[in-house]
Design an enzyme around this catalytic site. Structure first.
Site, PDB file in Angstrom:
ATOM      1  N   GLU A   1      -9.358   4.733   6.214  1.00  0.00           N
ATOM      2  CA  GLU A   1      -8.537   5.076   7.380  1.00  0.00           C
ATOM      3  C   GLU A   1      -9.341   5.843   8.432  1.00  0.00           C
ATOM      4  O   GLU A   1      -9.265   5.542   9.622  1.00  0.00           O
ATOM      5  CB  GLU A   1      -7.290   5.857   6.964  1.00  0.00           C
TER       6      GLU A   1
ATOM      7  N   GLU B   1       0.850  -1.189   0.000  1.00  0.00           N
ATOM      8  CA  GLU B   1       0.000   0.000   0.000  1.00  0.00           C
ATOM      9  C   GLU B   1       0.890   1.246   0.000  1.00  0.00           C
ATOM     10  O   GLU B   1       1.848   1.285   0.772  1.00  0.00           O
ATOM     11  CB  GLU B   1      -0.915   0.047   1.236  1.00  0.00           C
TER      12      GLU B   1
ATOM     13  N   GLU C   1      -5.683  -2.714  12.508  1.00  0.00           N
ATOM     14  CA  GLU C   1      -5.433  -3.530  11.309  1.00  0.00           C
ATOM     15  C   GLU C   1      -6.477  -4.641  11.198  1.00  0.00           C
ATOM     16  O   GLU C   1      -6.915  -4.986  10.107  1.00  0.00           O
ATOM     17  CB  GLU C   1      -4.013  -4.109  11.309  1.00  0.00           C
TER      18      GLU C   1
ATOM     19  N   MET D   1       0.401  -2.889   8.675  1.00  0.00           N
ATOM     20  CA  MET D   1      -0.312  -2.949   7.405  1.00  0.00           C
ATOM     21  C   MET D   1      -1.295  -4.113   7.399  1.00  0.00           C
ATOM     22  O   MET D   1      -0.955  -5.239   7.767  1.00  0.00           O
ATOM     23  CB  MET D   1       0.719  -3.098   6.279  1.00  0.00           C
TER      24      MET D   1
ATOM     25  N   GLY E   1       3.551   1.962  10.968  1.00  0.00           N
ATOM     26  CA  GLY E   1       3.237   1.173  12.160  1.00  0.00           C
ATOM     27  C   GLY E   1       2.889  -0.256  11.800  1.00  0.00           C
ATOM     28  O   GLY E   1       3.462  -1.205  12.336  1.00  0.00           O
TER      29      GLY E   1
HETATM   30  N1  BES Z   1      -3.028   1.047   5.860  1.00  0.00           N
HETATM   31  C1  BES Z   1      -2.171   1.584   6.858  1.00  0.00           C
HETATM   32  C2  BES Z   1      -0.724   1.300   6.599  1.00  0.00           C
HETATM   33  C3  BES Z   1      -0.091   2.245   5.625  1.00  0.00           C
HETATM   34  C4  BES Z   1       0.217   3.504   5.998  1.00  0.00           C
HETATM   35  C5  BES Z   1       0.203   1.859   4.360  1.00  0.00           C
HETATM   36  C6  BES Z   1       0.800   4.361   5.090  1.00  0.00           C
HETATM   37  C7  BES Z   1       0.795   2.699   3.454  1.00  0.00           C
HETATM   38  C8  BES Z   1       1.115   3.959   3.824  1.00  0.00           C
HETATM   39  C9  BES Z   1      -2.484   1.011   8.220  1.00  0.00           C
HETATM   40  O1  BES Z   1      -3.754   0.517   8.370  1.00  0.00           O
HETATM   41  C10 BES Z   1      -2.346   2.144   9.182  1.00  0.00           C
HETATM   42  O2  BES Z   1      -3.121   3.043   9.127  1.00  0.00           O
HETATM   43  N2  BES Z   1      -1.354   2.108  10.046  1.00  0.00           N
HETATM   44  C11 BES Z   1      -1.037   3.149  10.970  1.00  0.00           C
HETATM   45  C12 BES Z   1      -1.369   2.791  12.380  1.00  0.00           C
HETATM   46  C13 BES Z   1      -2.805   2.943  12.704  1.00  0.00           C
HETATM   47  C14 BES Z   1      -3.088   2.495  14.117  1.00  0.00           C
HETATM   48  C15 BES Z   1      -3.321   4.345  12.525  1.00  0.00           C
HETATM   49  C16 BES Z   1       0.457   3.376  10.859  1.00  0.00           C
HETATM   50  O3  BES Z   1       1.139   2.566  10.237  1.00  0.00           O
HETATM   51  O4  BES Z   1       0.932   4.386  11.382  1.00  0.00           O
HETATM   52 ZN    ZN Z   2      -5.229   1.960   8.619  1.00  0.00          ZN
END
Ligand code: BES
Ligand code: ZN
Length: 869
Positions: free
Chosen positions: A327, A129, A305, A270, A268
């Site tokens: 998100e 992603e 997640e 995925m 953080g």
């Molecule tokens: N889908 C995202 C991971 C992601 C972030 C992929 C940026 C590509 C680019 C994942 O679900 C996510 O949002 N992760 C957050 C933590 C969450 C608790 C808000 C992160 O990685 O900071």
């Molecule tokens: Zn997310």
């Protein structure tokens, strides 16, 4: 100057939401065969596609070495397609296409941590992603192309673990010391949710039976030595699975759920379908190695997640402009989950604190954009506080307005309509509207325009008529790119209190209902409006925006006495805390007396410590220098803010001295049965300790040293370490050395060691120099970079002096090596334009000088936006 050598982001690299077009081909199935070797990886794929609309067949691909390409059994020659750095285009393709490609990629030298990459000597993982899959094979790599994936993974047997999404269909040996597995994922998914893992990892196993009776195998993969630190995450996962069944009626849909931990990860975690990949910082949790705050974060990221399985995976985004659809909704869901894990008021306080400290400043500066942007250059730059946190707030507002039952009817309708689809923000709001029977369409305005609305409110009591009138006005700062800003619907949760008794007045009378106040919530959706409460026998104290019911800047002329009243009598914990913050900001920035705050705290604390020690600890939150700075839009002088804040902390420490001593001695986290309560007691003790140490009280240093030595709990140890190091106690050197010895093999704990030193209030350029030249400093590990850079940024005086060059050098280095992280770190400097001269011009010049030296879309877009003020 040579213009071609100075790449700037050009207009034609911008993508616009209004240009969205359906893909010309859909993919029914994809067969992937990934063979990992030491110095390269072979990827063979077979795509079965059919035409959906007229147009060329477009396959996206980046850094791929194309070995062969066969269309419907016929090998293509170079004249049959066009190929550039971004895509492979076949004009006039037939309506049914089976396309076989062979490519070579190089995960072993992939430092960007995107696509397939070697995370460590014995681990390969993917991060796809938003647009990483095109670095694995040629594919219509966009979220509105959903397909069934079958994946064969082959590697040397020194990597015993070979994982991909879905069900394991087959495993075997291929000779020459190699083996393979074949996985099939039954649900159609977009390519960004594809994952595979090749490595030498141990596993923690458990199981969960869903409400539908499905037996789900749960597995968390990590390094052998870290397996004991995976239990908290495993419990959180089972809890999340149950929570989503209870609160949203959503059971899990596969027979397995795997989580893999890696220390080399940009973000953080995925949500890849059935195979999440996590930064170790968001999985590993153990009281001995992990602070309470980090343990809470692990639980909420696991939930986040997991919740994506429904909000993101089964229903995904039509295009990346819709990112806040998945998100924003998933953050709202993980916040609600976490409100059940700890004091709900404190969870809300923490979430709003993040919103105000990051999203509000972002939205008032050059990087401001709507939660659903309408254009971008590099989508990786739009995983922002606005998309996430403001996105979550919009969902929270709609849920506040609808109430539990109707909101659930709305989400049920969303899942009923769109399961298996790639949709838009409009689809979400329409489904909520249809399911609940309440028209929410004007909430779309929140998604489409930038800026934090200002909400001005005035209260007027008429003793003769016994009425209390509240008038509201909303406004938005003009934005050059969004000229037609509209009023937004603002749910204002409110309460009136009797000033004499502290009792809350009932708002249930018919007169109040006619005003549009329902269940304590007034929906303010005009530019101006007034509501009137009748039968109010004495001038009340009003509490507005309870629980922070809307992401706005509230201006209401509270007196200091009213704020002190709310600290004592408001039953909504969030607004109780908000009253402390408003009062403290006035003391800090406007020179009001501190006495009234101290008095209120002393009156409130004894009871609250019993009831909710975590909330009690938060009433001592003193706005950080960074937050205070972010509220200043011009002539910002970090040193002045630092001085004012230090003066306040010293006053509080002096006036609360005896109180702190008694409180510290009386508190014992061991007496608490629940984690949340014990966490509160630990937090409060650390605050008391710091207040004592502030006065240079050597007995406080002894207490801190004792706490450091005698505990097995990281929050206690880290709390004591900070007190000793940040107050330059005589024991500081020893405890730092001890901490290093204890934790040198524990990367995440060692991050804390780096952070504590970088965040020392008197850290200098040399402190940072020593840390970044340390043998354990590693520019390949984003967590380690963030430990030092984040620590440095705890002191804005440092950020804006020697820190400027630190961030610029990092951005320059990472521009090529890891532009995603480089771009994010550079954003620390985005409020340069608020500084007073000469700093303002100095930082600007340094940023201008960086411009011709960066190449990535990520860093250049950020830099250009930052400089466009
Ligand atoms: N889908 C995202 C991971 C992601 C972030 C992929 C940026 C590509 C680019 C994942 O679900 C996510 O949002 N992760 C957050 C933590 C969450 C608790 C808000 C992160 O990685 O900071
Ligand atoms: Zn997310």
């Amino acid at each position: 100057m040579n213009i071609a050598a100075n790449p700037v982001v050009e207009a034609d690299q911008t993508v616009y939401l209004k240009d969205y077009q359906k893909p010309s081909f859909l993919v029914d199935s994809i067969n992937l065969d990934i063979q990992v070797y030491d110095d390269h990886t072979k990827v063979n794929s077979v795509l079965v596609m059919k035409r959906q609309t007229a147009g060329d067949l477009i396959l996206l691909g980046r850094d791929l070495e194309l070995k062969s390409i066969i269309l419907n059994g016929k090998p293509l020659s170079e004249t049959d397609y066009t190929l550039d750095a971004e895509q492979l285009v076949i004009a006039q393709a037939p309506d049914q296409v089976t396309l076989e490609t062979q490519v070579i990629i190089h995960p072993e030298s992939n430092t960007q941590l995107e696509g397939l990459y070697q995370a460590s000597g014995d681990l390969f993982v993917t991060q796809n992603e938003p647009e990483g899959f095109r670095k694995i094979t040629f594919y219509p790599d966009r979220p509105d192309v959903l397909s069934v994936f079958t994946t064969r993974v082959e590697a040397d047997k020194k990597f015993p673990v070979l994982l991909a999404n879905g069900n394991l269909m087959e495993a075997g040996e291929t000779g020459e010391g190699r083996h393979y597995t074949i996985w099939q994922d039954p649900t159609k998914k977009p390519s960004y949710l594809f994952a595979c893992v090749i490595g030498d990892l141990a596993v923690l196993k458990d199981a969960y039976v869903t409400s539908e009776g499905r037996n789900v195998a749960l597995e968390i993969y990590a390094e052998e030595k870290d397996i004991p630190k995976c239990h908290i995450a495993m419990e959180a996962l089972k809890h999340s699975m149950q929570w989503d069944e209870e609160h949203y009626g959503r059971p899990y849909d596969l027979d397995n759920y795997m989580i893999v931990a890696t220390s080399a990860f940009n973000m953080g975690a995925m949500e890849n379908k059935g195979l999440n990949i996590f930064n170790t910082s968001c999985v590993l949790a153990d009281e001995e190695y992990t602070s309470d705050a980090a343990i809470m974060r692990v639980q909420s990221v696991i939930a986040h997640e997991y919740f994506h399985n429904w909000t993101g995976n089964r229903i995904t985004c039509r295009d990346w402009f819709q990112l806040c659809l998945k998100e924003g909704l998933t953050v709202f869901r993980d916040q609600s989950f976490s409100e059940d894990l700890q004091s709900a008021a404190v969870q809300r306080i923490d979430d709003v604190a993040v919103l105000k400290a990051h999203q509000f400043p972002e939205d008032s500066g050059p990087l401001s954009h709507p939660p659903r942007p309408d254009h971008f250059v590099e989508i990786n730059n739009f995983y922002t506080a606005t998309v996430y946190e403001k996105g979550a707030e919009i969902n929270r507002m709609m849920s506040t307005l609808l109430g539990k039952v109707k909101f659930r009817q709305g989400t049920d309708e969303y899942f009923r309509r769109h399961d298996g689809q790639a949709v838009t923000v409009e689809d979400w709001v329409a489904a909520l509207t249809a399911g609940s029977g309440v028209d929410l369409s004007n909430f779309l305005t929140w998604y489409n325009q930038p800026g934090t609305p200002k909400l001005e409110a005035k209260g007027e009591y008429d003793a003769a008529k016994q009425t209390y009138r509240l008038s509201f006005k909303q406004s938005l700062k003009a934005h050059p790119k969004y000229p037609n800003l509209k009023a937004v619907p603002i749910p204002v949760a409110l309460a009136l209190f009797d000033a004499a008794s502290g009792e809350q007045l009932s708002l249930q009378s018919a007169a109040l209902f006619e005003n549009g106040v329902k269940d304590g919530v007034y929906l303010f959706d005009q530019e101006q409006a007034t509501i009137e409460f009748s039968g109010v026998t004495a001038k009340p104290v009003v509490s507005l925006l309870r629980n922070f019911s809307a992401p706005v800047n509230l201006e209401f002329n509270y007196s200091d006495e009213e704020l002190a009243f709310l600290i004592q009598y408001e039953t909504n914990g969030f607004n109780q805390w908000q009253a402390t913050q408003t009062l403290l900001e006035r003391i800090l920035l406007e020179g009001h007396e501190a006495g009234i705050y101290i008095e209120a705290i002393k009156n409130t604390l004894p009871d609250l410590v019993e009831k909710d020690p975590l909330l009690a600890s938060r009433l001592f939150d003193i706005p950080t220098e960074g937050y205070l700075g972010s509220r200043i839009d011009s002539e910002y002088q970090p040193a002045v803010i630092q001085e004012q804040r230090n003066a306040l902390v010293n006053t509080l420490a002096r006036e609360l001295g005896a109180f702190c001593k008694e409180t510290y001695a009386a508190l014992d986290p061991e007496l608490q049965h629940e984690f949340s309560q014990a966490m509160g007691v630990r937090a409060l003790k650390n605050i008391m300790l710091n207040m004592m140490a502030r006065q240079g009280d050597t007995s406080a240093f002894d207490l801190a040293h004792e706490q450091y030595q005698n505990t097995g709990n990281m929050s206690e140890r880290l709390g004591a370490l900070k007190v000793l190091v940040w107050n330059d106690a005589p024991q500081a050197k020893d405890v730092l050395a001890d901490f290093y010895d204890r934790f040198k093999e524990e990367a995440l704990s060692l991050d804390q060691w780096f952070m504590v030193q970088a965040a020392h209030p008197k850290a200098t350029a040399e402190t940072i120099q020593v840390l970044t030249s340390h043998a354990d400093y590693d520019l390949k590990v984003p967590n380690r970079i963030r430990a030092v850079s984040g620590g440095l940024n705890a002191n804005p005086v440092n950020t804006w002096s020697f820190g400027v060059q630190h961030y610029i050098d990092l951005a320059k280095y990472l521009d090529e090596k890891n532009p995603i992280v480089g771009s994010r770190l550079l954003q620390v400097l985005s409020r340069w334009y608020t500084l007073a001269e000469p700093q303002r011009s100095e930082v600007k010049a340094a940023l201008e000088a960086l411009k011709p030296q960066v190449k990535s879309k990520n860093v250049s877009e950020t830099l250009n936006s930052m400089l466009s003020v």
